[in-house]
Design a protein around this motif. Structure first.
Motif, PDB file in Angstrom:
ATOM      1  N   ALA A 113      -0.331  -2.018  20.564  1.00 39.81           N
ATOM      2  CA  ALA A 113      -1.322  -0.953  20.717  1.00 39.81           C
ATOM      3  C   ALA A 113      -2.485  -1.193  19.767  1.00 39.81           C
ATOM      4  CB  ALA A 113      -0.696   0.408  20.430  1.00 39.81           C
ATOM      5  N   VAL A 114      -3.659  -0.786  20.207  1.00 33.91           N
ATOM      6  CA  VAL A 114      -4.866  -0.833  19.381  1.00 33.91           C
ATOM      7  C   VAL A 114      -5.167   0.595  18.932  1.00 33.91           C
ATOM      8  CG1 VAL A 114      -7.306  -1.469  19.301  1.00 33.91           C
ATOM      9  CG2 VAL A 114      -5.730  -2.743  20.780  1.00 33.91           C
ATOM     10  N   ARG A 140      -9.085   1.231  11.949  1.00 34.97           N
ATOM     11  CA  ARG A 140      -8.807   0.295  13.038  1.00 34.97           C
ATOM     12  C   ARG A 140      -7.725  -0.703  12.637  1.00 34.97           C
ATOM     13  NH1 ARG A 140     -14.745  -1.399  15.642  1.00 34.97           N
ATOM     14  NH2 ARG A 140     -15.000   0.515  16.889  1.00 34.97           N
ATOM     15  N   PHE A 141      -6.694  -0.815  13.500  1.00 38.95           N
ATOM     16  CA  PHE A 141      -5.633  -1.797  13.286  1.00 38.95           C
ATOM     17  C   PHE A 141      -4.837  -1.916  14.585  1.00 38.95           C
ATOM     18  CE2 PHE A 141      -4.135   2.361  12.044  1.00 38.95           C
ATOM     19  CZ  PHE A 141      -2.841   2.455  12.533  1.00 38.95           C
ATOM     20  N   SER A 165       0.952   5.422   8.481  1.00 41.61           N
ATOM     21  CA  SER A 165       1.095   4.363   7.472  1.00 41.61           C
ATOM     22  C   SER A 165       0.044   3.278   7.667  1.00 41.61           C
ATOM     23  CB  SER A 165       2.498   3.759   7.557  1.00 41.61           C
ATOM     24  OG  SER A 165       3.486   4.718   7.283  1.00 41.61           O
ATOM     25  N   GLY A 166      -0.257   2.948   8.939  1.00 40.40           N
ATOM     26  CA  GLY A 166      -1.269   1.940   9.218  1.00 40.40           C
ATOM     27  C   GLY A 166      -2.643   2.363   8.749  1.00 40.40           C
ATOM     28  N   ARG A 167      -2.970   3.605   8.957  1.00 38.09           N
ATOM     29  CA  ARG A 167      -4.262   4.121   8.487  1.00 38.09           C
ATOM     30  C   ARG A 167      -4.371   4.008   6.974  1.00 38.09           C
ATOM     31  NH1 ARG A 167      -4.007   9.615  12.070  1.00 38.09           N
ATOM     32  NH2 ARG A 167      -5.173   8.905  13.927  1.00 38.09           N
ATOM     33  N   ALA A 168      -3.274   4.334   6.286  1.00 39.38           N
ATOM     34  CA  ALA A 168      -3.291   4.274   4.825  1.00 39.38           C
ATOM     35  C   ALA A 168      -3.495   2.852   4.323  1.00 39.38           C
ATOM     36  CB  ALA A 168      -1.988   4.851   4.278  1.00 39.38           C
ATOM     37  N   GLU A 200       6.427  -1.171   9.278  1.00 41.75           N
ATOM     38  CA  GLU A 200       6.171   0.208   9.688  1.00 41.75           C
ATOM     39  C   GLU A 200       4.694   0.561   9.630  1.00 41.75           C
ATOM     40  OE1 GLU A 200       8.381   2.298  10.960  1.00 41.75           O
ATOM     41  OE2 GLU A 200       9.814   0.647  10.854  1.00 41.75           O
ATOM     42  N   THR A 201       3.849  -0.427   9.363  1.00 40.01           N
ATOM     43  CA  THR A 201       2.431  -0.117   9.154  1.00 40.01           C
ATOM     44  C   THR A 201       1.505  -0.765  10.161  1.00 40.01           C
ATOM     45  OG1 THR A 201       2.151  -1.983   7.644  1.00 40.01           O
ATOM     46  CG2 THR A 201       2.808   0.129   6.672  1.00 40.01           C
ATOM     47  N   GLY A 202       2.031  -1.560  11.080  1.00 38.83           N
ATOM     48  CA  GLY A 202       1.137  -2.273  11.984  1.00 38.83           C
ATOM     49  C   GLY A 202       0.603  -3.528  11.335  1.00 38.83           C
ATOM     50  N   ARG A 203      -0.586  -3.936  11.758  1.00 33.12           N
ATOM     51  CA  ARG A 203      -1.110  -5.244  11.364  1.00 33.12           C
ATOM     52  C   ARG A 203      -2.632  -5.179  11.301  1.00 33.12           C
ATOM     53  NH1 ARG A 203       2.061 -10.065  12.332  1.00 33.12           N
ATOM     54  NH2 ARG A 203       0.817 -11.971  12.397  1.00 33.12           N
ATOM     55  N   SER A 204      -3.210  -5.862  10.348  1.00 38.31           N
ATOM     56  CA  SER A 204      -4.661  -5.888  10.197  1.00 38.31           C
ATOM     57  C   SER A 204      -5.315  -6.584  11.381  1.00 38.31           C
ATOM     58  CB  SER A 204      -5.039  -6.619   8.903  1.00 38.31           C
ATOM     59  OG  SER A 204      -6.435  -6.847   8.843  1.00 38.31           O
ATOM     60  N   ILE A 205      -6.481  -6.073  11.797  1.00 40.05           N
ATOM     61  CA  ILE A 205      -7.235  -6.729  12.875  1.00 40.05           C
ATOM     62  C   ILE A 205      -8.012  -7.931  12.354  1.00 40.05           C
ATOM     63  CG2 ILE A 205      -7.429  -4.655  14.288  1.00 40.05           C
ATOM     64  CD1 ILE A 205     -10.282  -4.301  13.141  1.00 40.05           C
ATOM     65  N   HIS A 206      -7.947  -8.180  11.060  1.00 40.77           N
ATOM     66  CA  HIS A 206      -8.680  -9.297  10.464  1.00 40.77           C
ATOM     67  C   HIS A 206      -7.794 -10.531  10.276  1.00 40.77           C
ATOM     68  CE1 HIS A 206     -11.961  -6.553   9.993  1.00 40.77           C
ATOM     69  NE2 HIS A 206     -11.221  -5.734   9.263  1.00 40.77           N
ATOM     70  N   ARG A 207      -6.712 -10.565  11.011  1.00 41.73           N
ATOM     71  CA  ARG A 207      -5.807 -11.724  11.039  1.00 41.73           C
ATOM     72  C   ARG A 207      -5.302 -11.864  12.471  1.00 41.73           C
ATOM     73  NH1 ARG A 207       0.031  -9.933   8.561  1.00 41.73           N
ATOM     74  NH2 ARG A 207       0.497 -12.003   9.397  1.00 41.73           N
ATOM     75  N   PRO A 208      -4.645 -12.962  12.816  1.00 45.43           N
ATOM     76  CA  PRO A 208      -4.075 -13.079  14.171  1.00 45.43           C
ATOM     77  C   PRO A 208      -3.017 -11.998  14.406  1.00 45.43           C
ATOM     78  CG  PRO A 208      -4.196 -15.229  13.106  1.00 45.43           C
ATOM     79  CD  PRO A 208      -4.502 -14.211  12.048  1.00 45.43           C
TER      80      PRO A 208
END
Length: 304
Positions: free
Chosen positions: A246-247, A215-216, A207-210, A227-235
């Motif tokens: 996890a990275v 990268r996330f 789901s995160g990849r989608a 259920e999707t993780g979090r963008s690396i472009h925010r805190p």
């Protein structure tokens, strides 16, 4: 100006004080490991390893500001079901009152989780400080608003011996993305699709990849960020005392490493930590993010 640091832990409050040009002259904590590494990073302060309920406040050096981070586990809903030892953890806040009663510092800054205000004895605790001549201002501050690449909301109580509570009027800074501190060149990764990887983890990564691409970051242990993780472009979300985040980088992944977590918490790159990952994460996850008390103390110093 000079300060003392109660429940000093990893030294986030003391490091913030140093950033604000304030000398920390005394620091204490009940955990020997925390005291050892606080002293390694702040050798100019007098250090005590003790239960602060037993402190002899007469022995402290002269100072202007008290800093304190009483135990937060008894207040946080993350503790699960309330248990008898949580009463002991919550009672650590009374050390602030007993210290202030003896020293009558110009200011006392106390940090805790927002649920600290839900403590049954919180009104009595505030009243005790009022009876000592202090007024209180409540400040709910997200570390991400002060340059830290982490959303970490904490309550900062600022007690002052003034006629009215202090309105800090802290200036917020643009948010820093967690991508800025992730070490993509770190050599130790594992394959996402490896034997034994849980289906829940694989589903979250899919789901995160989608949503975010190759990268996330995602919570590997515990919940949060959907259920999707979090963008690396925010805190990133809140750092805890155990491995959580996890990275993900394409078909490989790994947990955040301690040198990254140190930066995510807002500590300087050269800050000394224990040699083991587990101990470092425990110290950092309990810490105050230094840029926040730095901003608060700069505001207090500016008032004269």
């Amino acid at each position: 100006m000079k300060a003392i640091d109660l429940f000093a832990g990893a030294g986030g409050f003391s490091t913030g004080a140093k950033m604000a040009g304030i000398e920390v002259v005394w620091a204490a904590n009940h955990w020997p490991l925390a005291v050892e590494y606080h002293e390694a990073n702040h050798p100019g302060a007098d250090h005590k390893c003790q239960d602060l309920h037993q402190a002899d406040w007469r022995l402290l050096p002269k100072h202007d500001i008290g800093l304190a981070s009483p135990c937060c586990q008894g207040h946080s809903p993350a503790r699960g079901k309330d248990r008898p030892h949580h009463d002991t953890q919550r009672s650590t806040a009374w050390a602030v009152v007993s210290c202030a009663e003896y020293h009558r510092q110009d200011f006392f800054v106390v940090e805790n989780v927002p649920f600290f205000k839900s403590w049954a004895l919180f009104p009595s605790w505030i009243d005790a400080m009022h009876r000592l001549g202090y007024v209180a201002s409540e400040n709910l501050i997200d570390a991400a608003d002060h340059g830290v690449p982490q959303n970490r909301e904490r309550l900062y109580m600022v007690f002052s011996r003034s006629k009215a509570p202090i309105d800090l009027k802290l200036e917020k800074t643009p948010h820093t993305p967690v991508n800025s501190v992730i070490d993509w060149s770190y050599p130790k990764w594992s394959q996402v699709d490896k034997p034994g990887r849980s289906q829940a983890t694989l589903n979250r990564i899919r789901s995160g990849r989608a949503r975010f691409g190759r990268r996330f970051v995602a919570p590997f242990y515990g919940s949060g960020s959907g259920e999707t993780g979090r963008s690396i472009h925010r805190p990133i979300g809140t750092i805890t005392t155990h491995d959580r985040w996890a990275v993900v980088d394409g078909d490989r992944m790994r947990m955040l490493q301690r040198h990254e977590v140190k930066r995510i918490m807002g500590f300087p790159a050269d800050y000394i930590l224990p040699p083991t990952h587990k101990e470092s994460i425990h110290l950092l996850g309990n810490a105050v993010c230094p840029p926040v008390p730095a901003a608060i103390l700069n505001a207090l110093v500016a008032r004269g």
